[in-house]
Enzyme design. Structure first.
Site, mmCIF file in Angstrom:
data_model
loop_
_atom_site.group_PDB
_atom_site.id
_atom_site.type_symbol
_atom_site.label_atom_id
_atom_site.label_comp_id
_atom_site.label_asym_id
_atom_site.label_seq_id
_atom_site.Cartn_x
_atom_site.Cartn_y
_atom_site.Cartn_z
ATOM 1 N N ASP A 168 0.764 -1.236 0.000
ATOM 2 C CA ASP A 168 0.000 0.000 0.000
ATOM 3 C C ASP A 168 0.808 1.307 0.000
ATOM 4 O O ASP A 168 0.574 2.175 -0.811
ATOM 5 C CB ASP A 168 -0.949 0.010 1.214
ATOM 6 C CG ASP A 168 -1.708 -1.309 1.384
ATOM 7 O OD1 ASP A 168 -1.421 -2.275 0.649
ATOM 8 O OD2 ASP A 168 -2.584 -1.368 2.250
ATOM 9 N N GLU A 396 1.918 -9.458 11.718
ATOM 10 C CA GLU A 396 1.645 -9.117 10.316
ATOM 11 C C GLU A 396 2.949 -8.818 9.573
ATOM 12 O O GLU A 396 3.152 -9.235 8.445
ATOM 13 C CB GLU A 396 0.714 -7.893 10.282
ATOM 14 C CG GLU A 396 0.291 -7.436 8.905
ATOM 15 C CD GLU A 396 -0.659 -6.227 8.957
ATOM 16 O OE1 GLU A 396 -0.839 -5.648 10.062
ATOM 17 O OE2 GLU A 396 -1.209 -5.868 7.899
HETATM 18 C C1 GLC Z 1 -2.719 -4.749 3.988
HETATM 19 C C2 GLC Z 1 -1.543 -5.217 3.157
HETATM 20 C C3 GLC Z 1 -2.042 -6.108 2.044
HETATM 21 C C4 GLC Z 1 -2.838 -7.264 2.645
HETATM 22 C C5 GLC Z 1 -3.951 -6.749 3.567
HETATM 23 C C6 GLC Z 1 -4.637 -7.860 4.353
HETATM 24 O O1 GLC Z 1 -3.570 -3.939 3.257
HETATM 25 O O2 GLC Z 1 -0.823 -4.145 2.645
HETATM 26 O O3 GLC Z 1 -0.979 -6.594 1.276
HETATM 27 O O4 GLC Z 1 -3.388 -8.049 1.645
HETATM 28 O O5 GLC Z 1 -3.425 -5.857 4.494
HETATM 29 O O6 GLC Z 1 -3.708 -8.605 5.097
#
Ligand code: GLC
Length: 431
Positions: A168, A396
């Protein structure tokens, strides 16, 4: 990693997937991400398949329940309502769909996961039946990529929103995103920073531009032609293109079993075109592949971990140079693989895609370097992941300097990647 450690870690990983299971689909983590995400699901399906193959297939079938009639696979499928996430289905203007979805996509790891699950299946007849039913959906999805995002058949697909890259707030998007106005018609109600410290998340200004794009595309009725023509953010993401090329190669293997001669020829033609085109993103000076900004009509000279993903796509021409680059990064940070070069002025070790280690990247790059014969590098990436999880937990993402766990906890793709990690002494660093 000692075997007992690995066994304990695997048990915990299985427990996380079970806890995040919402009945056929897996949320990335409770609260912060309460729906089904596209590329998360592909990894998570493989993780499930390590101990429950039927549940792995179900994950993919549930994601494809959100596929649109034209083949498009959305980045989020909103199977059940939740107050914990912004922007929800109303903001996308797609609440009437069943199930509701977002209107943008994410890197297409799906065909890779399906091939992987099929080839490793113990329940072979069931796997063949389920893969055969999924196969036409994958064909439709890959056709959508070309039709919607590369209508002139350049061999490279265009990405219209930073969220579509899955990375992102990567510094690679800074300049292109700065052209997107901050005004939004949708009032911004950030829910993410109620769950996670703001310093680990994108900044307010980036969020405004993200939502500006959603407002614009909603106003265009999600028409692929209009979005491509009118988006002020238009990049060729090296990550998405490498992942798509890999997915095409995996789709070809599936097509040999389930497809027609014509389909195989069609996929082969795309692979030839994409394989040639991705070479144009190699920067000799940078020693890495770059993304490109289609509005500035220039390569984006920011070195990110995504710039190594062509090895995951089985493009090995620069594998040795990329492995050397990674080892240079390892001199500057303790843990691989940071999301951008640690000597970059934009490097922030705790802020999301501006520095941290992400499990999905370690999985893809270890697989790619392993297949390229860069075994030591592949092993380094696999071991870093195991050690980070052991030291900090199933986060994460992780700080590449001190290994601190960041963002959401008990994270599904982190659990999946842990299950996919080879055991010590197993020798094969390919997952
Ligand atoms: C965030 C990350 C993306 C991922 C999402 C759900 O937006 O940047 O890559 O898919 O979270 O985990």
């Amino acid at each position: 990693m000692m075997d007992e450690d690995k066994a304990g870690q695997d048990e915990r990983a299985r427990e996380i997937l079970r806890v995040n299971d919402r009945g056929g689909y897996t949320v990335p983590t409770a609260r912060l991400y309460p729906f089904q995400w596209n590329w998360d699901s592909a990894l998570v399906a493989m993780g499930w398949a390590m101990f429950d193959e039927a549940r792995g297939w179900r994950e993919i079938e549930m994601l494809l329940a959100g596929q649109w009639e034209d083949g498009f696979v959305p980045h989020i499928v909103f199977h059940a309502p939740s107050e914990d996430y912004f922007p929800g289905p109303e903001v996308w203007g797609l609440a009437e769909r069943a199930p509701p979805t977002s209107g943008i996509t994410q890197p297409p790891v799906l065909a890779t996961a399906v091939r992987w699950m099929l080839e490793r299946a113990r329940a072979r007849a069931e796997a063949a039946a389920r893969a055969a039913a999924i196969y036409p959906r994958l064909v439709a999805s890959h056709r959508w990529w070309v039709r919607a995002r590369d209508p002139h058949a350049s061999g490279l697909v265009t990405t219209l929103h930073p969220w579509e890259t899955g990375m992102d707030n990567s510094p690679a998007w800074d300049e292109a995103l700065a052209r997107v106005p901050r005004e939004t018609t949708t009032p911004i109600v950030r829910r993410d920073i109620a769950h996670v410290a703001a310093a680990m998340r994108p900044r307010a200004e980036e969020y405004e531009r993200f939502i500006h794009l959603v407002d614009l595309f909603r106003g265009l009725g999600w028409s692929p032609e209009k979005m491509l023509a009118e988006s002020p953010f238009k990049v060729v993401d090296i990550g998405t293109n490498a992942i798509l090329l890999r997915a095409e190669r995996d789709l070809l293997v599936l097509a040999r079993r389930f497809g027609s001669v014509a389909e195989r020829a069609e996929i082969e033609a795309r692979i030839a075109r994409q394989g040639a085109a991705i070479g144009r993103l190699w920067s000799g000076a940078g020693g890495i592949y770059f993304s490109a900004d289609l509005i500035a009509n220039a390569l984006i000279p920011v070195s990110t971990s995504a710039g190594m993903l062509p090895v995951f796509a089985s493009e090995y021409g620069h594998a040795a140079a990329l492995a050397a680059r990674l080892r240079a990064w390892a001199e500057a940070v303790r843990w691989l693989v940071p999301s951008i070069a640690p000597d970059s002025p934009s490097f922030e070790p705790q802020r999301y895609w501006r520095g941290p280690v992400w499990p999905c990247m370690n999985w893809m790059l270890a697989d790619g370097f392993g297949a390229a014969g860069e075994t030591a590098t592949a092993r380094l990436l696999a071991e870093a992941m195991g050690a980070l999880i052991r030291a900090s937990g199933f986060y994460e993402y992780f700080d590449p300097c001190d290994g601190a766990g960041l963002g959401g906890t008990d994270f599904s793709w982190t659990a999946a990647v842990a299950l996919l990690l080879p055991r010590e002494g197993e020798g094969d660093p390919r997952f």
